[in-house]
Design an enzyme around this catalytic site. Structure first.
Site, PDB file in Angstrom:
ATOM      1  N   CYS A  74       0.842  -1.203   0.000  1.00 52.98           N
ATOM      2  CA  CYS A  74       0.000   0.000   0.000  1.00 52.98           C
ATOM      3  C   CYS A  74       0.880   1.259   0.000  1.00 52.98           C
ATOM      4  O   CYS A  74       1.948   1.280   0.591  1.00 52.98           O
ATOM      5  CB  CYS A  74      -0.896  -0.019   1.239  1.00 52.98           C
ATOM      6  SG  CYS A  74      -1.868   1.457   1.469  1.00 52.98           S
ATOM      7  N   GLN A 262     -11.357  18.751   8.686  1.00 50.23           N
ATOM      8  CA  GLN A 262     -10.126  18.229   9.275  1.00 50.23           C
ATOM      9  C   GLN A 262     -10.230  16.699   9.272  1.00 50.23           C
ATOM     10  O   GLN A 262     -11.321  16.158   9.475  1.00 50.23           O
ATOM     11  CB  GLN A 262      -9.945  18.771  10.694  1.00 50.23           C
ATOM     12  CG  GLN A 262      -9.745  20.272  10.758  1.00 50.23           C
ATOM     13  CD  GLN A 262      -8.446  20.734  10.099  1.00 50.23           C
ATOM     14  OE1 GLN A 262      -7.494  19.960   9.985  1.00 50.23           O
ATOM     15  NE2 GLN A 262      -8.420  21.967   9.634  1.00 50.23           N
ATOM     16  N   GLU A 313     -13.665  33.268   2.557  1.00 50.08           N
ATOM     17  CA  GLU A 313     -13.387  31.998   1.865  1.00 50.08           C
ATOM     18  C   GLU A 313     -13.633  32.230   0.374  1.00 50.08           C
ATOM     19  O   GLU A 313     -14.544  32.994   0.006  1.00 50.08           O
ATOM     20  CB  GLU A 313     -14.313  30.910   2.455  1.00 50.08           C
ATOM     21  CG  GLU A 313     -14.526  29.666   1.647  1.00 50.08           C
ATOM     22  CD  GLU A 313     -13.269  28.810   1.469  1.00 50.08           C
ATOM     23  OE1 GLU A 313     -12.518  28.586   2.432  1.00 50.08           O
ATOM     24  OE2 GLU A 313     -13.038  28.368   0.319  1.00 50.08           O
ATOM     25  N   ASP A 357      -5.959  30.131   8.062  1.00 50.55           N
ATOM     26  CA  ASP A 357      -5.709  28.693   7.853  1.00 50.55           C
ATOM     27  C   ASP A 357      -5.630  28.408   6.343  1.00 50.55           C
ATOM     28  O   ASP A 357      -6.534  27.793   5.761  1.00 50.55           O
ATOM     29  CB  ASP A 357      -6.862  27.892   8.492  1.00 50.55           C
ATOM     30  CG  ASP A 357      -6.675  26.384   8.351  1.00 50.55           C
ATOM     31  OD1 ASP A 357      -5.560  25.938   8.030  1.00 50.55           O
ATOM     32  OD2 ASP A 357      -7.662  25.648   8.558  1.00 50.55           O
ATOM     33  N   CYS A 383      -0.840  23.028   7.509  1.00 44.18           N
ATOM     34  CA  CYS A 383      -0.420  21.634   7.349  1.00 44.18           C
ATOM     35  C   CYS A 383       0.912  21.584   6.608  1.00 44.18           C
ATOM     36  O   CYS A 383       1.297  20.534   6.090  1.00 44.18           O
ATOM     37  CB  CYS A 383      -1.501  20.831   6.611  1.00 44.18           C
ATOM     38  SG  CYS A 383      -1.878  21.512   4.998  1.00 44.18           S
TER      39      CYS A 383
END
Ligand code: SAM
Length: 425
Positions: A74, A262, A313, A357, A383
């Site tokens: 995998c 998330q 956004e 973010d 991230c």
């Protein structure tokens, strides 16, 4: 192809072991510092030398047996062969190194939070029908081969249950020889399923597709099923049995198909807690906060406890979803492209605190405007430690102090990591 002996010196940014040769680096996946291996070396399409293990001649002291039965084939979970302590230390060091490179020294490093197994509430499985054979799983790394996985140590049990229920249905549904991606997301207790790829039947109600999928959804308690031919297209809703609603703090958001969330509930809670711990308590009855790159409102919802929130956004679907949740609340939602049209200094100054973010690429244009602002508290979530540190440098150069960093690892056994950084002026 000849075999060669390699000694692994360190881990690269994507978790591959690195052998430092006299002229170049050779990347060997699934190896660790201290491993000595016999390997075959090939160049990938970018010309990078990559080694495939033939034999481990001497294992690293950090090497353990990978717990997943699919590990060898995998393409996910690149670091299951690393002892947990070392894995955690590597992730923490990766973030610290990114900050050091930018000469950043946060006042406080909070204890990292590591999310464990069976927590991932979103997964994309790939499916391929090839004659009598049907594979449903994940791509092998750097390969077009789909590895059939009927178990997965990181996925939430409900996600696996859906994957296993899907398998007998797919031969009647999929085209021959064309891979189709199947996104499964657990939103509260509702399952949102989105197929991406060619569909051999039309989406018209007479095609029978709706009947097959409705029956499947009823039997397996699936809330919604949609299909799109290409990822950039809007999914066509085929089954809609139950609402798909996420709770973010005090708001309930009707989630669009395949909406960003998330990857774990526990990670979402940890990130939201870190954000809330940094935000000022209501400085006045008119406290105003901004949530930039708000998505469907993961942070806007909890932030409402501390004041009125303006959420920004660029994508229309999350904006509409959040707008629907905002009725009767001090929450305003703005559709705005913050790359081409970042909030200006004067606009930022109206807020008591700003949360941002951005996607992995970061937001240097927005950071440049925030750096010049007077707003006392900025809270960044990311991230990507490298782009976050680059943007943090811009803020620190503008007079902000980097107060704290909270690492949240919700991508167990991968090279991905999340963090929250707090800046005060
Ligand atoms: C990492 S996600 C975070 C979403 C949300 N804060 C959450 O945690 O659920 C980044 C968000 O930025 C949005 N985005 C991407 N590019 C943007 C842009 N140029 N301007 C505004 N928002 C953007 C994406 O649509 C996405 O919702």
């Amino acid at each position: 192809m000849s075999e060669t002996e390699l000694s692994i010196g360190q881990l690269g940014p994507k978790g591959d072991g690195v052998h430092f040769g006299p002229t170049e680096r050779i990347y060997a996946e699934r190896t660790l510092p201290g491993d000595r291996i016999k390997a075959i070396v090939r160049r990938d399409r970018m010309g990078i030398a990559r080694a495939e293990i033939v034999e481990i001649l001497e294992p690293s002291p950090e090497r353990v047996a990978a717990p997943c039965v699919h590990y060898d084939r995998c393409g996910n979970c690149t670091l299951q062969h690393m002892a947990l302590d070392h894995y955690r230390n590597w992730k923490t060091t990766m973030v610290r190194d990114a900050f050091k490179k930018q000469r950043l020294h946060p006042v406080k490093w909070l204890d990292p939070i590591f999310i464990g197994q069976s927590k991932r509430r979103r997964a994309t499985f790939s499916a391929l029908k090839s004659g009598p054979k049907l594979s449903l799983g994940y791509y092998r790394r750097r390969s077009q081969e789909i590895v059939d996985v009927d178990s997965c140590l990181v996925a939430h049990p409900r996600i696996l249950e859906v994957r296993n229920a899907l398998k007998p249905l797919l031969p009647h549904l999929l085209p021959e020889g064309h891979p189709v991606d199947i996104f499964v997301q657990l939103v509260g207790t509702a399952i949102d399923l989105v197929f991406t790829g060619p569909c051999p039947r039309s989406f018209h109600p007479d095609s029978g597709l709706q009947d097959d999928l409705s029956l499947f959804a009823m039997k397996n308690n699936i809330a919604r099923i949609s299909w799109r031919r290409l990822e950039r297209e809007l999914p066509v809703q085929i089954v809609n049995r139950a609402p798909v609603v996420a709770m973010f703090g005090m708001i309930q958001v009707p989630m669009p198909a395949a909406a960003f969330m998330q990857p774990t509930q526990e990670g979402q809670t940890a990130l939201a807690n870190a954000v809330m711990a940094a935000l000022p308590f209501r400085v006045s009855a008119n406290s105003k906060l901004a949530d930039l790159f708000a998505g469907c409102g993961t942070f806007s919802g909890p932030m409402l406890e501390r004041g009125a929130v303006d959420a920004y956004e660029s994508l229309p679907l999350p904006v509409n979803a959040l707008n629907r949740a905002a009725t009767h609340l001090p929450l305003r939602v703005f559709r705005r492209d913050l790359f081409s049209d970042p909030l200006k200094r004067d606009e930022i100054n109206k807020y008591d605190a700003v949360v941002f973010d951005p996607p992995r690429s970061g937001c240097p244009e927005q950071a440049a405007n925030m750096a010049r602002a007077k707003t006392r508290t900025l809270v960044g979530i990311s991230c990507n430690p490298a782009t976050f540190a680059r943007d943090a440098r811009i803020l620190v150069d503008g007079g902000y102090r980097m107060q704290s960093v909270q690492i949240v690892d919700q991508f167990l056994w991968s090279h991905h990591v999340e963090l929250v950084g707090v800046f005060v002026k």
